[in-house]
Write a protein that holds these residues in place. Structure first.
Motif, PDB file in Angstrom:
ATOM      1  N   ARG A 118      33.812  36.404  47.281  1.00 38.98           N
ATOM      2  CA  ARG A 118      33.845  37.652  46.507  1.00 38.98           C
ATOM      3  C   ARG A 118      33.277  38.769  47.366  1.00 38.98           C
ATOM      4  N   PHE A 119      33.921  39.883  47.316  1.00 36.12           N
ATOM      5  CA  PHE A 119      33.423  41.023  48.080  1.00 36.12           C
ATOM      6  C   PHE A 119      32.567  41.898  47.163  1.00 36.12           C
ATOM      7  N   PRO A 120      31.464  42.439  47.663  1.00 35.90           N
ATOM      8  CA  PRO A 120      30.600  43.233  46.772  1.00 35.90           C
ATOM      9  C   PRO A 120      31.326  44.435  46.190  1.00 35.90           C
ATOM     10  N   VAL A 121      31.135  44.636  44.904  1.00 39.75           N
ATOM     11  CA  VAL A 121      31.745  45.774  44.204  1.00 39.75           C
ATOM     12  C   VAL A 121      30.728  46.904  44.173  1.00 39.75           C
ATOM     13  N   ARG A 122      31.024  47.938  44.925  1.00 32.13           N
ATOM     14  CA  ARG A 122      30.094  49.073  44.996  1.00 32.13           C
ATOM     15  C   ARG A 122      30.705  50.268  44.285  1.00 32.13           C
ATOM     16  N   GLN A 181      39.175  40.557  42.884  1.00 32.00           N
ATOM     17  CA  GLN A 181      38.892  40.625  44.310  1.00 32.00           C
ATOM     18  C   GLN A 181      39.872  39.769  45.096  1.00 32.00           C
ATOM     19  N   ARG A 221      33.892  50.957  39.141  1.00 33.16           N
ATOM     20  CA  ARG A 221      34.938  49.942  39.077  1.00 33.16           C
ATOM     21  C   ARG A 221      36.136  50.478  38.286  1.00 33.16           C
TER      22      ARG A 221
END
Lengths: 221, 297
Positions: B289-293, B2, B296
């Motif tokens: 950290r940016f949310p992982v939607r 990220q 991946r």
């Protein structure tokens, strides 16, 4: 021991602000005072822009800066990790407000109402003890205490769970006991990668943000 | 992996939320205003004056007058901040937590400073030294108060502690020179004043460098404006005036020294006002950290 904590799954939050509304309803906070706030954060530059909704509020820190600076002992930390304010002791110096790295504290000097004059519900729930003193999220401590007294489990039984968690439509918010390895929050933290806000300051927030699944089912951060 | 996110400058807020500063970008604290700043300004100035007055002994302006003036300045600062608290009728609660709170310690020190300074002004033997120590402790408490405010990066930088103490001493020395505008102050005190002024300038430079990484751009800009005043009007000018007085050796010496005092005290006051009112930015909310939607990879 018990350590109450909150977990917010950033992948789930849709920014509906229901938690904010539920908090305001449960705690009768005046306009502009949001003990549970949801940030609408936009990051990056076009065309690589991302958006996230981030619930914030009092982090009920392990080592709360607001506790140390309070000259009156109005701010206290319970053995279960909840940081409280004694409105009868607070002098409204706002030292805690500038000490808090999470902008979680409010001071309202005079009664304010949503539509200028007090509506019936606002009159009914008016609490002058909260004027001109510091206020903040309490993790709905009264609900927790009442629920525990009845043998209920906060974070599992709605009657013993903070209003914001109960109201969350996406199950972004979870509440539970960090010291219980089997609790919902302990399980979420094991299974997901997480961070805490401004962790470098050493405050030890009791509010965790999930951002990704752990690769092996065991989160490392 | 990220990326560390940064806020977009392109997005316009909804009109209804235009006044809502909550987000990743820092914003100026609104909890403490000029009344709180006045406590740091006059408290430091008054404490410094008491310290310099005791060190000056009976030379020049009468010692009781200087001590009482210093105490009045401290009292005015405390009165100002008392106007800001929400529940003034329970102000005595401020004494309840000296165990951890520097504000409570400041209050206790002030409580001891008043009788000690009054006794010193009345000529009670030994009390002048006690007043000096308590005045120094008072300004130390004030500096530690800001240092404990973890929410404000410009305040929590450790070098602010010696900088604020030295600012108080420089202001106090300046006030002593102002009070003696008709009669020259002893050489040792002028040297001490000049040393405080120069030390303050150096501490400012060191503080500014150390704090740089944590400062919001607008906080840095405000501090730099105040820093320029502190270096030019608060350091260079007083040093030149004192040096000119020392070299001239004529009747204008007290006036030059008094002007140096005015410059040192005014620059210090402006710096502290800026520090509280214009450089008191928080650090906003960080999203490391940016949310992982979704998928991946």
């Amino acid at each position: 021991m018990t350590r109450w904590a909150m977990v917010a799954d950033l992948r789930r939050c849709v920014g509906c602000q229901t938690c904010t509304a539920a908090c305001r309803h449960a705690n009768a906070t005046p306009p502009g005072v949001q003990w549970r706030r949801v940030l609408d954060v936009e990051m990056g530059e076009y065309p690589d822009v991302k958006r996230a909704f981030v619930p914030v509020g009092c982090q009920h820190c392990d080592d709360p800066p607001c506790l140390d600076v309070c000259p009156t002992t109005a701010t206290k930390k319970r053995a279960d990790g909840i940081v409280t304010i004694d409105y009868d002791l607070c002098i409204g110096c706002a030292y805690c407000a500038v000490a808090c790295p999470y902008q979680a504290r409010y001071k309202t000097m005079r009664p304010t109402f949503a539509y200028g004059r007090a509506m019936e519900n606002e009159t009914k729930r008016r609490d002058d003890a909260r004027l001109a003193v510091a206020t903040k999220c309490t993790f709905c401590v009264e609900r927790i205490d009442a629920g525990v007294a009845q043998g209920l489990t906060p974070g599992v039984d709605p009657e013993a769970t903070p209003a914001c968690v109960n109201s969350c439509i996406t199950q972004t918010l979870a509440f539970g006991d960090l010291d219980d390895a089997q609790s919902n929050v302990s399980q979420l933290l094991r299974e997901n990668r997480h961070f805490r806000m401004h962790e470098e300051l050493g405050t030890g927030p009791g509010f965790y943000y999930l951002w990704d699944a752990a690769d092996d089912g065991q989160a490392t951060d | 992996m990220q990326r560390s996110p940064r806020s977009s400058k392109t997005r316009e807020k909804h009109p209804a939320r235009a006044e809502d500063p909550y987000g990743p970008d820092p914003w100026q604290q609104k909890s403490w205003d000029a009344r709180a700043a006045a406590n740091f300004i006059f408290g430091g100035m008054g404490s410094g004056l008491i310290v310099f007055a005791v060190l000056s002994g009976a030379a020049g302006a009468p010692l009781p007058v200087l001590l009482l003036a210093g105490l009045a300045l401290v009292g005015f600062g405390l009165f100002s901040v008392a106007l800001e608290i929400g529940r003034p009728l329970r102000a005595l609660n401020v004494f309840r937590n000296p165990r951890t709170s520097w504000m409570a310690r400041e209050a206790w020190t002030a409580l001891a400073l008043v009788p000690a300074t009054l006794a010193a002004a009345a000529g009670v033997p030994g009390c002048d030294g006690l007043a000096l120590v308590l005045a120094f402790v008072f300004v130390y408490c004030q500096a530690r108060m800001l240092l404990a405010a973890k929410g404000i990066p410009a305040w929590r930088e450790p070098l602010l502690l010696p900088l604020l103490i030295m600012t108080g001493m420089a202001e106090g020395g300046g006030m002593l020179l102002i009070a003696n505008w008709q009669a020259s102050v002893g050489g040792a005190l002028v040297v001490l004043f000049a040393a405080c002024v120069l030390a303050r300038g150096l501490l400012w430079i060191a503080y500014r460098r150390r704090a740089n990484a944590a400062l919001a751009p607008r906080a840095a800009a405000a501090l730099d404006r105040a820093g320029r005043v502190l270096l030019l009007a608060g350091t260079l000018l007083p040093a030149l005036l004192v040096a000119a007085g020392a070299l001239s050796g004529v009747g204008s010496v007290p006036l030059l020294q008094a002007l140096a005092g005015v410059a040192a005290a005014a620059a210090g006051a402006y710096f502290k006002y800026t520090l509280v009112i214009h450089a008191g930015f928080n650090q906003g909310f960080a999203l490391p950290r940016f949310p992982v939607r979704g998928a991946r990879g």
